[in-house]
Design an enzyme around this catalytic site. Structure first.
Site, PDB file in Angstrom:
ATOM      1  N   TRP A 298       0.832  -1.213   0.000  1.00 44.38           N
ATOM      2  CA  TRP A 298       0.000   0.000   0.000  1.00 44.38           C
ATOM      3  C   TRP A 298       0.858   1.251   0.000  1.00 44.38           C
ATOM      4  CZ3 TRP A 298      -4.174  -1.555  -1.888  1.00 44.38           C
ATOM      5  CH2 TRP A 298      -4.758  -2.755  -1.499  1.00 44.38           C
TER       6      TRP A 298
ATOM      7  N   LYS B 183     -11.739  -1.831   8.620  1.00 47.17           N
ATOM      8  CA  LYS B 183     -10.988  -2.746   9.489  1.00 47.17           C
ATOM      9  C   LYS B 183     -11.395  -2.535  10.960  1.00 47.17           C
ATOM     10  CE  LYS B 183      -7.890  -2.664   5.833  1.00 47.17           C
ATOM     11  NZ  LYS B 183      -8.228  -3.829   5.066  1.00 47.17           N
TER      12      LYS B 183
ATOM     13  N   ASP C 153      -1.078   6.588   6.136  1.00 45.19           N
ATOM     14  CA  ASP C 153      -2.166   5.671   5.811  1.00 45.19           C
ATOM     15  C   ASP C 153      -2.302   4.732   7.007  1.00 45.19           C
ATOM     16  OD1 ASP C 153      -3.842   3.677   4.975  1.00 45.19           O
ATOM     17  OD2 ASP C 153      -2.617   3.033   3.268  1.00 45.19           O
TER      18      ASP C 153
END
Ligand code: PMP
Length: 359
Positions: A103, A195, A171
């Protein structure tokens, strides 16, 4: 009583039962209005109250100072990969990126489309099996972007990287609200909800107000942080139901004791599972000890031909979702806030049973 699985899925992921039960009622009739929560106008008093409570709970739980804006966007973390450079990577500055996994790399690739980019550190050559350190920061740095928890490989920064006065951009999609963090160390922090925070569909962005002035005026409206900041995230129709669900999850976190308690539970769960992996030679943890994630525990088998057998065993024990990311292979146990300690114990029992069969 519904039978709930110990869902190890990396996201969308397990949500707290009290939040789901409240939603079950509110979907049909929100607080006696005769209107379901998904059917409420985003301009009406009920939804405005939900939005205000969600922001207030985020501010309280994370300790967000008044000098920061809380924004609710869509497009997931991927959209933030673009919005960060579009808004903050102004002419003449350089976006610095710390590469710790898939990511972080994707964020960096997106940054390149909008300006000059510098890789401040990377462990790509080591297959991201350990966390990178900052090796250098460019002159005229717009920000340092990093990913606090690397969901795919299973690594997590124990603390924020030190980049001095350069705004730190993070992030935190897979660990925001899993532990207390010093928000004032950040220029901007973002997370997709799916999440630790709620269902997919809403992304939380917390941004230091002074950084907003960097944004160009000619950005597409929905790609400009200023649009969200000026309208209190009500410029267009926001994802009302995901925001409502985040609110329920935040209430649950608060009632359970807040982020210090989430951290304590997450550490306990992770320790149980890592201890089992470390004490049985059939398992090979993917990530170096000092870099391990408390959210996503990744491992392989010494004998990979036994992978299907382990998956069958864990599924039979009510533990679905253990299969690793397709780029890493092996296994990944994602144990976010709502994953119970009983689930971690059940996973350990299944792993020990498997290890004893294949000594
Ligand atoms: N960053 C991290 C750390 C992630 O875990 C994910 C998704 N698993 C993403 C970014 C991408 O999120 P989205 O699919 O919501 O864009």
């Amino acid at each position: 009583m519904v039978q709930r699985a110990f869902n190890l899925s990396p996201g969308p992921a397990i949500l707290p039962l009290p939040a789901l039960e409240q939603a079950r009622q509110d979907i049909i009739d929100y607080r006696g209005t005769g209107i379901g929560v998904m059917e409420l106008s985003h301009r009406g008093p009920e939804f405005e109250a939900i939005l205000a409570e969600t922001e207030a709970l985020l501010r309280e739980l994370l300790g967000i100072p008044a000098s920061y804006k809380v924004l609710f966007t869509t497009g997931g973390a991927h959209q933030q990969f673009s919005m960060v450079p579009m808004n903050l990577l102004t002419e003449g500055l350089t976006g610095n990126y710390l590469l710790s996994g898939l990511w972080a790399e994707k964020a960096c690739d997106e940054g390149r489309k909008f300006g000059s980019v510098h890789v401040a550190g990377s462990t790509k050559e080591e297959g991201y099996r350990k966390l990178p350190q900052i090796e250098s920061i460019s002159r005229g740095a717009a920000y340092l972007h990093y990913c606090s928890n690397n969901t795919v490989i299973g690594s997590q920064f124990p603390t924020e990287p030190d980049c001095g006065d350069v705004p730190l951009v993070c992030d935190a999609s897979s660990d925001l609200l899993s532990r207390p963090i010093p928000i004032e160390r950040y220029g901007l922090i973002y997370a997709g909800a799916q999440k630790n925070l709620g269902p997919a569909g809403v992304t939380i962005v917390v941004v230091r107000e002074d950084l907003l002035s960097r944004s160009r005026d000619d950005l597409p409206l929905m790609m400009s942080y200023t649009t969200y900041a000026k309208s209190a995230s009500l410029f267009n129709t926001p994802p009302t139901f995901p925001i409502y669900m985040v609110c329920q999850v935040l209430r649950w976190i608060k009632a359970e004791g807040g982020l210090a308690e989430m951290e304590r539970r997450n550490e306990e769960k992770a320790k149980l599972v890592y201890d089992v992996l470390d004490s049985h030679a059939v398992f090979v943890p993917v990530v170096d000890r000092g870099s391990r994630s408390k959210m996503n525990v990744t491992f392989r088998l010494r004998d990979e031909s036994l992978e299907k057998e382990l998956l069958r065993l864990t599924e039979a024990r009510g533990l679905p979702g253990l299969k690793g990311h397709r780029m890493v292979g092996g296994f990944r146990a994602s144990m976010y806030n709502a994953f119970p300690i009983e689930g971690a114990r059940a996973l350990c029992d299944a792993l020990i049973e498997f290890a004893e069969r294949h000594r």
